[in-house]
Write an enzyme that holds these catalytic residues in place. Structure first.
Site, mmCIF file in Angstrom:
data_model
loop_
_atom_site.group_PDB
_atom_site.id
_atom_site.type_symbol
_atom_site.label_atom_id
_atom_site.label_comp_id
_atom_site.label_asym_id
_atom_site.label_seq_id
_atom_site.Cartn_x
_atom_site.Cartn_y
_atom_site.Cartn_z
ATOM 1 N N HIS A 100 -4.233 3.632 0.723
ATOM 2 C CA HIS A 100 -3.042 3.963 0.278
ATOM 3 C C HIS A 100 -2.848 5.009 -0.474
ATOM 4 C CE1 HIS A 100 0.414 3.597 -2.420
ATOM 5 N NE2 HIS A 100 -0.281 3.763 -3.565
ATOM 6 N N CYS A 131 2.841 -1.146 -5.020
ATOM 7 C CA CYS A 131 2.730 -0.495 -3.670
ATOM 8 C C CYS A 131 2.224 -1.354 -2.612
ATOM 9 C CB CYS A 131 1.911 0.729 -3.821
ATOM 10 S SG CYS A 131 2.863 2.250 -4.904
ATOM 11 N N GLU A 186 9.555 -1.739 -3.898
ATOM 12 C CA GLU A 186 9.882 -1.820 -5.598
ATOM 13 C C GLU A 186 11.304 -1.279 -5.757
ATOM 14 O OE1 GLU A 186 6.128 0.206 -6.455
ATOM 15 O OE2 GLU A 186 7.458 0.883 -7.999
#
Lengths: 356, 133
Positions: free
Chosen positions: A244, A121, A89
């Site tokens: 994550h 993400c 990003e």
């Protein structure tokens, strides 16, 4: 979900990770610096420190180094790579691919696909899943997927403590050459506006506590549970897991909810020491885990991207890992190579000072 | 900024691709198509390993246009393992830690950019060798 067995994402041809490489820039901003600046040093901090890119580093330069590490491990001719896909990003250009610059630098041009991926993400694992399909269908012998970020944190915002720089490159090829075979993957996506950055906006916005239950946990659990059910496995079947890691707490709690121990997630839990590397977060946890895994080990990786969705992957490590992993710097070496900076230096490195 | 000039140099800039003389074997960087030693045509491409050492260096405090935001930075003459001397910036190292003879390796970094809306130029820099493998 009635039929998860059939809906597991599996390839026609067996594929795996044939090379992998990490990159973390050397600067570290202690969370205490952010706290000192904005809260007078009161209150807790979510991590110890985060990795910050230097003035001459961006997603292009960082992806090139990670990709070279992956190629050094795989020892293949880069001309055989038929896709270079970079998820981030923080692409330096809004229009003009990061991936063509990376492909040129590693010698993969011109007979290759190249594209940039975007899904907050999980852009890195999205690229990885596409690479698995590309190789698994027979369209390509090798496909390179990269998750890399130089994440943006609004000054004073809760995310400024964690928004970090780093990531990894994962080279997908046939299972016969693999250091880890991809058993299956599973994606779980809904429209959930927990975090976003509008076009031309410098910093992202987010829904504070909304980023937890309906966003991170719902999607991580949705993808992980479907994959485990489909493979008829439980957490106890796995040696290692990576979730994550926007902070330290979320992945620890997700692991606990799925029955994983702290020891199983420890090698891949890097956020306390480098922060949240966004599109790089799950994949660099994977490279750190591959650096210590043994042949036969099973690894679960579950990414999360705001907006929102998760990709879950199941890997089986092969004997080949022992021959390959010392051919490039290990993730841990990048993490221990560190230079602390203060908040003032950070504002300069990250272009937070407006000169005119 | 001359976009076409930077584009033309991308291969040598990104990955240190020079040339080797088919007559005497000397390696050339930057590529010049003619051997500096024996003057034979030399157009065969050769990719350098990127390993070398600092031959000499200086620190820039008053930078030319396009490099102001990076000051202070160190520029070195790097003696490549294959022979040629290359002028390049050093990175990931403080000016006071640079020494002549210091082993370095090539990395591809951002060199400059043509303002906030212009092209970004990437190319080789060198850093101390600190990572194994």
């Amino acid at each position: 979900m009635n039929d998860t067995q059939n809906s597991l994402m599996k390839t026609d041809k067996p594929v795996g990770i044939v090379g992998y490489g990490a990159y973390v820039p050397r600067f570290r901003l202690p969370a205490s610096e952010v706290s000192k600046m904005w809260t007078g040093g009161t209150g807790g901090v979510p991590i110890q420190e985060k990795a910050v890119n230097g003035l001459d580093e961006d997603v292009v330069s960082m992806s090139i180094e990670a990709a070279r590490n992956a190629l050094n491990r795989a020892e293949i001719d880069p001309q055989l790579i038929r896709a270079v896909w970079v998820g981030s990003e923080s692409h330096p250009y809004a229009v003009k691919p990061t991936s063509t610059i990376v492909a040129e630098a590693i010698g993969a041009v011109p007979h290759t696909q190249a594209a940039d991926w975007e899904f907050a993400c999980k852009a890195g694992t999205e690229a990885m899943q596409a690479a698995i399909g590309f190789v698994g269908s027979g369209m390509a012998r090798y496909a390179l997927s990269i998750g890399m970020d130089t994440a943006q944190g609004r000054p004073g915002d809760a995310l400024e403590y964690t928004a970090a720089a780093g990531g990894a490159a994962i080279l997908i090829g046939s299972a016969a050459e693999a250091v880890a075979i991809i058993e299956a993957s599973y994606s779980f996506v809904t429209d959930t506006p927990d975090f976003w950055r509008r076009a031309h906006a410098q910093y992202p916005s987010h829904g504070d506590r909304f980023t937890g239950e309906p966003a991170y946990f719902k999607h991580i659990m949705g993808a992980a549970e479907a994959l485990l059910t489909g493979l008829e496995r439980t957490a106890a079947d796995y040696q290692w897991a990576i979730f994550h890691q926007p902070n330290a707490k979320f992945p620890e709690r997700a692991a606990e909810m799925l029955g994983f121990s702290k020891a199983q997630i420890q090698p891949g839990l890097l956020s306390p020491r480098i922060g949240n590397t966004y599109a790089g977060s799950a994949v660099i946890g994977l490279t750190a885990t591959l650096d210590i895994a043994q042949p036969g080990d099973l690894i679960l990786m579950v990414s999360y991207g705001s907006g929102a969705g998760s990709d879950a992957f199941s890997f089986r490590v092969t004997d080949h890992i022992l021959a390959v992993r010392d051919r490039a710097p290990k993730t841990e070496e990048y993490i221990t190579r560190r230079q602390l900076i203060d908040y003032a230096t950070y504002t300069r490195y990250r272009d937070k000072l407006k000169m005119a | 900024m001359e976009v076409s000039r930077h584009w033309r140099l991308r291969t040598q800039r990104y990955s240190l691709v020079g040339e080797i003389c088919p007559n005497c074997g000397v390696k050339l960087f930057p590529p010049r198509d003619v051997c500096l030693e024996c003057e034979a045509p030399a157009k065969e491409l050769f990719t350098f390993t990127g390993l070398g050492e600092v031959y000499s260096y200086t620190t820039i405090y008053d930078a030319p246009a396009g490099f102001e935001r990076y000051v202070p930075y160190t520029v070195a003459l790097v003696k490549l393992a294959e022979g040629p001397l290359v002028t390049a910036q050093l990175t990931d190292v403080a000016a006071e830690d640079v020494q002549m003879g210091m082993p370095v390796e090539m990395v591809t970094r951002k060199l400059t950019e043509d303002g906030p809306e212009g092209m970004i130029v990437y190319g080789y820099k060198f850093r101390p060798i600190s990572l194994t493998a």
